[in-house]
Scaffold this active site. Structure first.
Site, mmCIF file in Angstrom:
data_model
loop_
_atom_site.group_PDB
_atom_site.id
_atom_site.type_symbol
_atom_site.label_atom_id
_atom_site.label_comp_id
_atom_site.label_asym_id
_atom_site.label_seq_id
_atom_site.Cartn_x
_atom_site.Cartn_y
_atom_site.Cartn_z
ATOM 1 N N ASP A 189 0.843 -1.202 0.000
ATOM 2 C CA ASP A 189 0.000 0.000 0.000
ATOM 3 C C ASP A 189 0.880 1.256 0.000
ATOM 4 O O ASP A 189 0.375 2.375 -0.048
ATOM 5 C CB ASP A 189 -1.025 -0.012 1.137
ATOM 6 C CG ASP A 189 -0.403 -0.090 2.516
ATOM 7 O OD1 ASP A 189 0.839 -0.209 2.626
ATOM 8 O OD2 ASP A 189 -1.158 -0.047 3.507
ATOM 9 N N SER A 190 2.211 1.054 -0.020
ATOM 10 C CA SER A 190 3.133 2.174 -0.277
ATOM 11 C C SER A 190 2.849 2.789 -1.648
ATOM 12 O O SER A 190 3.336 3.871 -1.956
ATOM 13 C CB SER A 190 4.590 1.699 -0.212
ATOM 14 O OG SER A 190 4.795 0.590 -1.066
ATOM 15 N N ASP A 207 -0.991 -6.142 0.251
ATOM 16 C CA ASP A 207 -1.409 -5.492 1.496
ATOM 17 C C ASP A 207 -2.915 -5.322 1.570
ATOM 18 O O ASP A 207 -3.534 -4.825 0.614
ATOM 19 C CB ASP A 207 -0.810 -4.070 1.558
ATOM 20 C CG ASP A 207 0.544 -4.033 2.218
ATOM 21 O OD1 ASP A 207 0.825 -4.894 3.070
ATOM 22 O OD2 ASP A 207 1.327 -3.127 1.869
ATOM 23 N N LYS A 238 -1.082 -9.431 3.510
ATOM 24 C CA LYS A 238 -0.298 -8.844 4.613
ATOM 25 C C LYS A 238 -1.188 -7.903 5.414
ATOM 26 O O LYS A 238 -1.904 -7.071 4.836
ATOM 27 C CB LYS A 238 0.931 -8.104 4.056
ATOM 28 C CG LYS A 238 1.766 -7.441 5.159
ATOM 29 C CD LYS A 238 3.188 -7.144 4.719
ATOM 30 C CE LYS A 238 3.369 -5.920 3.876
ATOM 31 N NZ LYS A 238 3.003 -4.654 4.534
ATOM 32 N N GLU A 274 9.492 -3.859 10.208
ATOM 33 C CA GLU A 274 9.950 -2.591 9.615
ATOM 34 C C GLU A 274 10.488 -1.682 10.718
ATOM 35 O O GLU A 274 9.816 -1.471 11.744
ATOM 36 C CB GLU A 274 8.771 -1.916 8.893
ATOM 37 C CG GLU A 274 9.133 -0.581 8.271
ATOM 38 C CD GLU A 274 8.087 -0.064 7.292
ATOM 39 O OE1 GLU A 274 7.123 -0.782 6.958
ATOM 40 O OE2 GLU A 274 8.257 1.091 6.852
HETATM 41 O O1 KIV Z 1 3.603 -1.052 1.609
HETATM 42 C C1 KIV Z 1 4.787 -1.414 1.557
HETATM 43 O O2 KIV Z 1 5.501 -1.216 0.577
HETATM 44 C C2 KIV Z 1 5.327 -2.111 2.716
HETATM 45 C C3 KIV Z 1 6.830 -2.256 2.787
HETATM 46 C C4 KIV Z 1 7.473 -0.960 3.075
HETATM 47 C C5 KIV Z 1 7.227 -3.286 3.742
HETATM 48 O O3 KIV Z 1 4.609 -2.516 3.576
#
Ligand code: KIV
Length: 264
Positions: free
Chosen positions: A44-45, A83, A111, A180
């Protein structure tokens, strides 16, 4: 050959590190998986990287479904983790329907961010055939609770809580754990207490795998990158595929992350 959770367990048992990169589209999913990155994270980044938000909070389930479908089309055998975004797993009903939607879109693991309160979710999903990765430490969906993107687990009580959450997540049936931004020595302590494969970012060299946001490791970021990022475009032959190869090599040979990428 397609990577599965069993492959990751075998790699861990052999003591061979594996890699993870975020991917949000078909082309980069194709390039990274063809280069040998074992796991792709539809993170979700994408809220920060693609959409320009200052956190992951605005990301919707529809956004995640769309990008998971894109990654699935380009993927060449990596394991796809996706995510569940902010507030799409707060109730049991949401948890089931959001996870089903991501799995139908192409995720092979979902996740979830957080410990304690959500660990009941793990056996529920596992019972339905949905493998779970539990994300602990700095969980960006909770940035407003943390008051910023801060290293977690520095004081004794927070350290104890993270160790307990890790052990409880494994006991609940989590297939993978992701940490993290926690101190490197705390990560080592946790590695001694759990046996499922562990992915780290800003958590030192102890985890079985490393993950980076793809744009960060290609130096494609308008902001100063966090301490745990390394630009691998400069390490390879100048091509994107070369950067992925350099990343894989550095992780597998224990050259990344170095002490300069971790926290005390
Ligand atoms: O959303 C994401 O990219 C993440 C990573 C930074 C682990 O959760």
């Amino acid at each position: 050959m397609a990577i599965t959770l069993s492959t990751l367990t075998e790699l861990k048992q052999r003591g061979e590190k594996f890699t993870c990169l975020t991917a949000y589209d078909s082309t980069f999913a194709h390039l990274a998986s063809s280069a040998g990155v074992e796991t792709l994270l539809v993170g979700d980044s994408l809220g920060n990287v693609l959409q320009g938000h200052d956190s992951t909070v605005p990301v919707s389930l529809e956004d995640m479904i769309y990008h998971t479908q894109c990654v699935k089309r380009g993927n060449q055998g990596a394991l796809i983790i996706a995510d569940l975004p902010f507030m799409t797993y707060a109730t049991a009903e949401q948890l089931y329907s959001s996870s089903a939607a991501l799995m139908r879109a192409g995720a092979q693991v979902v996740k979830l961010e957080g410990g304690g309160w959500l660990l009941d979710s793990v056996p529920r999903l596992a019972g339905c055939g949905v493998p779970v990765c539990i994300h602990l430490g700095l969980t960006p969906q909770s940035v407003n609770k943390f008051g910023g993107f801060k290293v977690q687990g520095r004081d004794p009580a927070a350290r104890r809580a993270l160790v307990q959450d890790a052990v409880a997540a494994e006991k609940a049936g989590a297939a993978l754990l992701l940490f993290e931004c926690i101190p490197a020595d705390l990560m080592e302590e946790i590695m001694d207490r759990v046996s499922v494969p562990v992915i780290g970012i800003g958590a030192g060299p102890a985890p079985d795998a490393q993950v980076l946001v793809m744009h960060d490791m290609l130096g494609a970021t308008p902001r100063k990158p966090p301490r745990f990022v390394k630009n691998f475009l400069a390490e390879g032959d100048g091509s994107i595929t070369g950067a992925f190869g350099a990343y894989i090599d550095a992780v597998k040979k224990g050259r990344f992350p170095g002490p300069e990428h971790g926290f005390d």
